[in-house]
Design an enzyme around this catalytic site. Structure first.
Site, PDB file in Angstrom:
ATOM      1  N   CYS A   2       0.843  -1.188   0.000  1.00 34.16           N
ATOM      2  CA  CYS A   2       0.000   0.000   0.000  1.00 34.16           C
ATOM      3  C   CYS A   2       0.879   1.239   0.000  1.00 34.16           C
ATOM      4  CB  CYS A   2      -0.960   0.094   1.182  1.00 34.16           C
ATOM      5  SG  CYS A   2      -2.062  -1.292   1.341  1.00 34.16           S
ATOM      6  N   ARG A  27       3.850  -0.074  -4.859  1.00 36.47           N
ATOM      7  CA  ARG A  27       3.597  -0.662  -3.539  1.00 36.47           C
ATOM      8  C   ARG A  27       2.245  -1.386  -3.480  1.00 36.47           C
ATOM      9  NH1 ARG A  27       6.940   1.355   0.323  1.00 36.47           N
ATOM     10  NH2 ARG A  27       5.513   0.558   1.879  1.00 36.47           N
ATOM     11  N   TRP A  74      -2.838  -2.562  -1.741  1.00 40.84           N
ATOM     12  CA  TRP A  74      -2.555  -3.980  -1.979  1.00 40.84           C
ATOM     13  C   TRP A  74      -3.403  -4.713  -0.952  1.00 40.84           C
ATOM     14  CZ3 TRP A  74      -0.532  -8.358   0.441  1.00 40.84           C
ATOM     15  CH2 TRP A  74      -0.125  -9.387  -0.413  1.00 40.84           C
ATOM     16  N   ASN A 100      -1.898   1.497   6.036  1.00 39.69           N
ATOM     17  CA  ASN A 100      -1.087   0.430   5.447  1.00 39.69           C
ATOM     18  C   ASN A 100      -0.703  -0.489   6.598  1.00 39.69           C
ATOM     19  OD1 ASN A 100       0.905  -1.141   4.278  1.00 39.69           O
ATOM     20  ND2 ASN A 100       2.420   0.498   4.220  1.00 39.69           N
ATOM     21  N   GLY A 101      -1.085  -1.764   6.518  1.00 39.43           N
ATOM     22  CA  GLY A 101      -0.771  -2.693   7.605  1.00 39.43           C
ATOM     23  C   GLY A 101      -1.957  -3.615   7.841  1.00 39.43           C
ATOM     24  N   GLU A 472      16.898 -17.296  -9.187  1.00 38.25           N
ATOM     25  CA  GLU A 472      16.517 -15.917  -9.509  1.00 38.25           C
ATOM     26  C   GLU A 472      15.913 -15.826 -10.911  1.00 38.25           C
ATOM     27  OE1 GLU A 472      15.896 -13.369  -8.056  1.00 38.25           O
ATOM     28  OE2 GLU A 472      16.153 -11.681  -9.411  1.00 38.25           O
ATOM     29  N   LYS A 476      12.181 -14.486 -11.690  1.00 35.95           N
ATOM     30  CA  LYS A 476      11.907 -13.348 -12.595  1.00 35.95           C
ATOM     31  C   LYS A 476      10.858 -13.746 -13.620  1.00 35.95           C
ATOM     32  CE  LYS A 476      13.003 -10.681 -10.841  1.00 35.95           C
ATOM     33  NZ  LYS A 476      13.753 -10.668  -9.628  1.00 35.95           N
ATOM     34  N   GLU A 479       7.330 -14.134 -11.979  1.00 33.14           N
ATOM     35  CA  GLU A 479       6.679 -12.911 -11.505  1.00 33.14           C
ATOM     36  C   GLU A 479       6.121 -12.076 -12.636  1.00 33.14           C
ATOM     37  OE1 GLU A 479       8.646 -10.675  -8.242  1.00 33.14           O
ATOM     38  OE2 GLU A 479      10.447 -10.935  -9.425  1.00 33.14           O
ATOM     39  N   HIS A 495      16.350 -36.657  -9.781  1.00 33.60           N
ATOM     40  CA  HIS A 495      15.724 -37.241  -8.588  1.00 33.60           C
ATOM     41  C   HIS A 495      14.223 -36.978  -8.549  1.00 33.60           C
ATOM     42  CE1 HIS A 495      19.552 -38.447  -6.996  1.00 33.60           C
ATOM     43  NE2 HIS A 495      20.018 -37.251  -7.292  1.00 33.60           N
ATOM     44  N   LYS A 594       5.795  -4.167  -4.403  1.00 32.45           N
ATOM     45  CA  LYS A 594       7.242  -4.009  -4.314  1.00 32.45           C
ATOM     46  C   LYS A 594       7.766  -4.282  -2.915  1.00 32.45           C
ATOM     47  CE  LYS A 594      11.248  -2.623  -5.941  1.00 32.45           C
ATOM     48  NZ  LYS A 594      11.898  -3.648  -6.769  1.00 32.45           N
TER      49      LYS A 594
HETATM   50  O1  M6R Z   1      12.800  -5.103  -0.391  1.00 33.97           O
HETATM   51  P1  M6R Z   1      13.353  -6.493  -0.205  1.00 33.97           P
HETATM   52  O2  M6R Z   1      14.646  -6.698  -0.933  1.00 33.97           O
HETATM   53  O3  M6R Z   1      13.448  -6.891   1.226  1.00 33.97           O
HETATM   54  O4  M6R Z   1      12.282  -7.433  -0.892  1.00 33.97           O
HETATM   55  C1  M6R Z   1      12.423  -8.817  -0.851  1.00 33.97           C
HETATM   56  C2  M6R Z   1      11.457  -9.481  -1.795  1.00 33.97           C
HETATM   57  O5  M6R Z   1      10.146  -9.161  -1.470  1.00 33.97           O
HETATM   58  C3  M6R Z   1      11.713  -9.084  -3.252  1.00 33.97           C
HETATM   59  O6  M6R Z   1      13.027  -9.355  -3.630  1.00 33.97           O
HETATM   60  C4  M6R Z   1      10.757  -9.838  -4.188  1.00 33.97           C
HETATM   61  O7  M6R Z   1      11.043 -11.201  -4.192  1.00 33.97           O
HETATM   62  C5  M6R Z   1      10.814  -9.259  -5.588  1.00 33.97           C
HETATM   63  N1  M6R Z   1       9.500  -9.161  -6.135  1.00 33.97           N
HETATM   64  C6  M6R Z   1      11.632 -10.077  -6.521  1.00 33.97           C
HETATM   65  O8  M6R Z   1      11.660  -9.560  -7.809  1.00 33.97           O
END
Ligand code: M6R
Length: 599
Positions: A2, A27, A74, A100-101, A472, A476, A479, A495, A594
């Site tokens: 948020c 956010r 969010w 937010n929370g 990673e 990517k 997501e 396995h 984010k």
């Molecule tokens: O702000 P942070 O680096 O703590 O965030 C960690 C994860 O939430 C963040 O890396 C998330 O996995 C991303 N969407 C990856 O692209």
């Protein structure tokens, strides 16, 4: 999660709010809304709806006002909808509130409020706060008749906060008061100081176009924001003096700069990001702490955790120091064996991730020292760490983390060098030029993406320090393109997961020329024997690989320890182009935010 933005000053507030919310959409973007104190009617006007800030901008009615706040959501409690969008109001619409929370005890509170005759418009946890404040102001007004005391919004908020269990960054605007009350516990909130005007936001991107002077609120603090003053109070109500921080980046850095998406811009920024971050000094205190630790832990979430896993391999192999690695969300609930003589490295781009912050607090409670590797200056995790190493990625706007990951690797590599007792030189200075070379393959990778963007499943494989890059790469792709992708340490495929390999399930194999090259070739053969297509990310000049694989992306020849940086760029570009061909919303993928400030 948020985004919150607020303003009080002399300028028309509506456009300021909409512009600020636009910068905060990373956010959360399920719904958006604003509340403005209408100067003409002296009433609060709320406009909110399901969807993005742009939709709100196109449909909202003009309201004359110089005091207001906005929210981009969010969803946690209550599905995304018009009514669940913030701001929320009390029964009479005299006050507006954004949050937010998560309020954990909202059902009990709601029950009580319903029994007192309050009416609820939404399914959210947030709305109870608006009604609790209404109730407090009602009580104050009753006392006022007897004692002549004035009603006090700040006091009503303070009393309400004592009843809440959970986390919040919240902001309250009331038609009868010429100030806005804000409060924080567990979700970020920062104040922006202007001349004759003040701002607040979930982060500085909300108001960086207007002021670079920021004051961060700590947990359990509240602030009264007026147009020409800001007063901060601690938990017991005592005023707090805090100097402002000057933000050292620019609004231009938070713009797309001619790229189609923030993600692509941020991928292309990586030579600069790595160059700048390699200049960051790792202090003797940090080195001493790590070397004296009985046990060294690395903890983070998502992409940052994969950077941490690279760090684990590297520190163990370069500096011969054992490192325990875990996802923060696991670490915090497993009663970890961490104590006074141990050190926790936490990694976070935002510095606000709830699970990472909780892991930090747990480690500190148990007496361990914490070193933060953080991108956002003065963020909560940065402020609560004993030592901080700042990455120099600059603002990362794309929800999918790219340049922050490379910056985190840069710090971890430097740290590994510093921790090695033989003064190992990893030849990191060559990295920016090497990364540039990978970026030159953007068009070739875009062409390759055309062959694969319609498939439903992908594998990513790698060994040793390339394994976290496989993780990673798969993350990517998932997501931003919504293609199912799984990463495996290459030796693990046989396995079980190899059962899924067909000619419709391609594998991205991270196979640069390194000590495990021939092991990787065997794994590739196993896939090929089952008709699997293979995209190899390999070293230029490698003729052999062409015989085994369907397609090859070549990385410039370098020292094997540097390949994680280069392969990262390749997997980022591949994910980007596949997502682009699938016409996905790359910078704002569905269901994500984010900064994950709820657990
Ligand atoms: O702000 P942070 O680096 O703590 O965030 C960690 C994860 O939430 C963040 O890396 C998330 O996995 C991303 N969407 C990856 O692209």
């Amino acid at each position: 999660m948020c985004g919150i933005m607020g303003y009080i000053g002399e300028k028309p507030v509506q456009n300021i709010l909409i512009q600020g919310l636009g910068h905060l959409e990373y956010r959360g973007y399920d719904s958006a809304g604003i509340a403005i104190l209408d100067t003409t009617t002296k009433t609060i006007k709320v406009q909110k709806m399901l969807g993005r800030v742009e939709k709100l901008k196109q449909t909202m009615k003009p309201v004359a006002g110089i005091m207001g706040m906005g929210h981009t959501r969010w969803a946690t409690h209550g599905r995304p909808s018009d009514v669940n969008a913030h701001p929320h109001s009390d029964c009479k619409g005299d006050l507006a509130l954004i949050h937010n929370g998560i309020i954990e005890n909202y059902l009990d509170l709601k029950q009580d409020l319903l029994s007192k005759g309050h009416h609820f418009a939404s399914e959210t946890d947030t709305e109870v706060i608006a009604h609790l404040i209404e109730e407090e102001l009602k009580q104050q007004a009753l006392k006022q008749q007897k004692t002549d005391l004035k009603t006090d919004l700040k006091k009503a908020v303070d009393t309400t906060l004592k009843k809440l269990i959970g986390t919040y960054a919240l902001c309250v605007l009331h038609k009868n008061f010429d100030y806005i009350v804000v409060a924080r516990n567990g979700s970020p909130l920062v104040l922006g100081l202007g001349k004759g005007e003040n701002f607040f936001g979930s982060d500085v991107t909300a108001f960086i176009a207007y002021t670079k002077n920021a004051v961060y609120l700590n947990d359990f603090e509240t602030a009264v924001v007026k147009k020409d003053s800001i007063q901060i109070f601690d938990k017991s109500g005592k005023p707090v003096k805090r100097n402002s921080t000057t933000i050292n980046w620019d609004v231009e850095q938070a713009k797309k700069g001619g790229y189609e998406h923030f993600m692509l811009k941020e991928i292309f920024e990586q030579p600069r990001v790595v160059r700048d971050t390699l200049q960051v000094k790792i202090s003797d205190d940090v080195v001493k702490l790590c070397k004296s630790a009985k046990k060294l832990f690395v903890i983070a979430c998502g992409t940052a955790s994969y950077a941490g896993l690279v760090g684990k391999y590297l520190i163990e192999q370069t500096a011969k120091i054992p490192v325990e690695w875990d996802a923060a969300s696991e670490f915090r609930y497993k009663n970890p064996l961490i104590g006074r003589q141990d050190v926790l490295l936490v990694i976070s781009q935002s510095g606000e991730t709830a699970d990472t912050l909780a892991a930090l607090r747990l480690a500190k409670e148990k007496g361990a020292k914490v070193i933060g590797i953080i991108n956002v200056v003065d963020s909560t995790i940065a402020r609560e760490s004993d030592q901080v190493i700042y990455t120099r990625a600059g603002p990362e706007i794309g929800v999918a983390s790219t340049k922050a990951f490379s910056a985190q690797l840069a710090v971890l590599y430097r740290l590994a060098e510093k921790l090695s007792s033989t003064g190992k030189n990893l030849k990191l200075d060559s990295l920016p030029a090497l990364i540039e070379k990978v970026l030159k393959q953007n068009d070739a990778i875009a062409a390759l993406a055309k062959k694969y963007f319609m498939v439903y499943n992908f594998f990513f494989i790698g060994r040793n320090v390339m394994y976290p890059i496989a993780l990673e790469g798969a993350l990517k792709l998932k997501e931003i393109s919504y293609i199912h992708a799984e990463a495996y340490a290459a030796g693990e495929l046989k396995h079980g997961p190899i059962a899924l390999v067909t000619d419709q399930v391609p594998t991205v194999a991270l196979v640069p020329k390194n000590a495990l090259y021939s092991k990787m070739i065997s794994n590739i053969q196993e896939i090929k024997a089952r008709n699997g297509k293979i995209i190899a990310i390999a070293t230029e000049g490698d003729q052999e690989i062409k015989e085994h694989c369907t397609d090859v992306i070549s990385l410039p020849k370098t020292d094997e320890v540097l390949y994680p940086f280069l392969a990262t760029i390749a997997v980022q570009l591949l994910a980007y182009h596949i997502a682009n061909l699938r016409e996905c919303d790359i910078d704002k993928p569905r269901n994500l935010a984010k900064s994950v400030t709820v657990e």
